[in-house]
Design an enzyme around this catalytic site. Sequence first.
Site, PDB file in Angstrom:
ATOM      1  N   GLU A 120      48.703  39.468  46.646  1.00 49.24           N
ATOM      2  CA  GLU A 120      47.349  39.347  47.200  1.00 49.24           C
ATOM      3  C   GLU A 120      47.134  40.591  48.053  1.00 49.24           C
ATOM      4  O   GLU A 120      47.556  40.655  49.205  1.00 49.24           O
ATOM      5  CB  GLU A 120      47.235  38.035  47.988  1.00 49.24           C
ATOM      6  N   HIS A 123      44.642  36.654  52.817  1.00 47.11           N
ATOM      7  CA  HIS A 123      45.135  36.297  51.484  1.00 47.11           C
ATOM      8  C   HIS A 123      44.081  36.599  50.426  1.00 47.11           C
ATOM      9  O   HIS A 123      43.051  37.210  50.723  1.00 47.11           O
ATOM     10  CB  HIS A 123      45.508  34.811  51.458  1.00 47.11           C
ATOM     11  N   HIS A 158      51.493  37.228  50.893  1.00 47.20           N
ATOM     12  CA  HIS A 158      51.765  37.011  49.474  1.00 47.20           C
ATOM     13  C   HIS A 158      51.631  38.376  48.803  1.00 47.20           C
ATOM     14  O   HIS A 158      50.547  38.981  48.829  1.00 47.20           O
ATOM     15  CB  HIS A 158      50.789  35.980  48.893  1.00 47.20           C
ATOM     16  N   GLU A 163      40.732  34.016  52.819  1.00 45.48           N
ATOM     17  CA  GLU A 163      40.855  34.236  51.375  1.00 45.48           C
ATOM     18  C   GLU A 163      39.753  35.219  51.041  1.00 45.48           C
ATOM     19  O   GLU A 163      38.570  34.933  51.192  1.00 45.48           O
ATOM     20  CB  GLU A 163      40.674  32.913  50.627  1.00 45.48           C
TER      21      GLU A 163
HETATM   22 ZN    ZN Z   1      48.131  33.710  49.637  1.00 49.45          ZN
END
Ligand code: ZN
Length: 460
Positions: A90, A213, A87, A307
């Site tokens: 990110e 991410h 992404h 994350e």
């Molecule tokens: Zn992401």
Amino acid sequence: MRILFTAVLLLCAHCAADNVVDFSHHNNTMLAAVLQKIHNKCPEVSRLYTLSESSVRGVPLYVLEFSDNPGRHELMEPEMKLIANMHGNEVLGRELLLHLADHLCTQFLAGDQDTISLIRSTRIHILPSMNPDGWQIATNNGGGKDYLIGRNNAADVDLNRDFPDLDRLVYNGAPVNNHLMQNLKIDYPIQPETEALIKLILDNPFVLSANMHGGDLVANYPYDKSMGNSPTEYSSSPDDATFRDLAVVYASNHPRMSNPATPGCETAENEFAKQGGITNGAAWYSVPGGMQDFNYLGSNDFEITLELGCDKYPATESLKQEWEDNKQSLIEFMWATHMGIKGVVTDSLTHKGIAGAVVHVRNITRVGRAERRNLDIDHDVTSARAGDYWRLITSGEYEILVQAEGYEPQGKLVSVPEGRHQEAVVLNFALAPAAEYSAYPDTDSTPEEMYMNYMNEYNP
Ligand code: ZN
């Protein structure tokens, strides 16, 4: 000669102390330059390459590989990959991976024994940006202040929804539980970034990987897509225990991810930290067409999704602390490539490696004084081209069953110790060629059917 050698060593001892990556956000040109610099500094243990496809706007997807034999798969040496910035908005993983590459090179040159043995025993592929176009879009539009701008690629497709949905096949009762791409045709216009990754995943015998991410702080493990209709339901894979262990390796070595005193991103209470900084992907929210489940169901690779923080595009000033907070997690995660067992499957007569042998695991670990469990893990791995295989599993007692077409199956018992900075337990299999498949009345049986027959006989 000796004087020259000493001089080179002295020179390198000096240069080893200098890191080549500073704490800033590196644009796409700088990213390539930094990777080139690291490679130039450590040419004997690194290789810079680009994936088969470039981004929509033509930016190459750069990978820096670390290995004692760069560019070559070595027998029984496991391969792992770290991927960030899928992404585009990110961005922390992208910077962390540049620092990690710098760290590996610097520590190798400084003679750090742990780094040297990691690089000698592991082939590590580092892709700091899977979506350089998205990064540019996010950066041009307020430096990632918006929650969504730059998330997708330049064709406005979310790359983490663009992989073939292999979960669907498993949930609908596919007869095999691995390498599900073999019978699937991609029938939609796939993005070049996704295509590049699919080729990378299918062409290399990866054992472990992480997809980095941002937007929360948690280590997320398969399945990512929920089994039922609920968008939030725990959907455990056959390797749930192993995946939880892998996620814990990352979360527990991060000072905030697993600490319940860390506030949540949206709430004061941190539900993720209360469960050790980890979550089942689908229990959080269902992701169809994601890269994590694709790796597990399409190849031998076990992937988790990281994350890395609430802020998708953290301020430059925070990057140094972020690197400090993630460094140990990254190192321990790379070592986790050696969890479980590995070995070579060969023909007992010719001693040649057997590719595509099916390695099945049955958990027979005793729990307390209870009866020995007999839990088949319904996800097999297969041996690579030269017959070598790797099987990540948590510590415990296992029965390993290996089967290949035209050979007598073979079973062995093994005890797997706790993870440590050492290579996996070696368990080799020399299979005797089957004179005929007389053990199986139906000679038209597929390998899977023969295997199931064998399993039934083996465990009456
Ligand atoms: Zn992401």
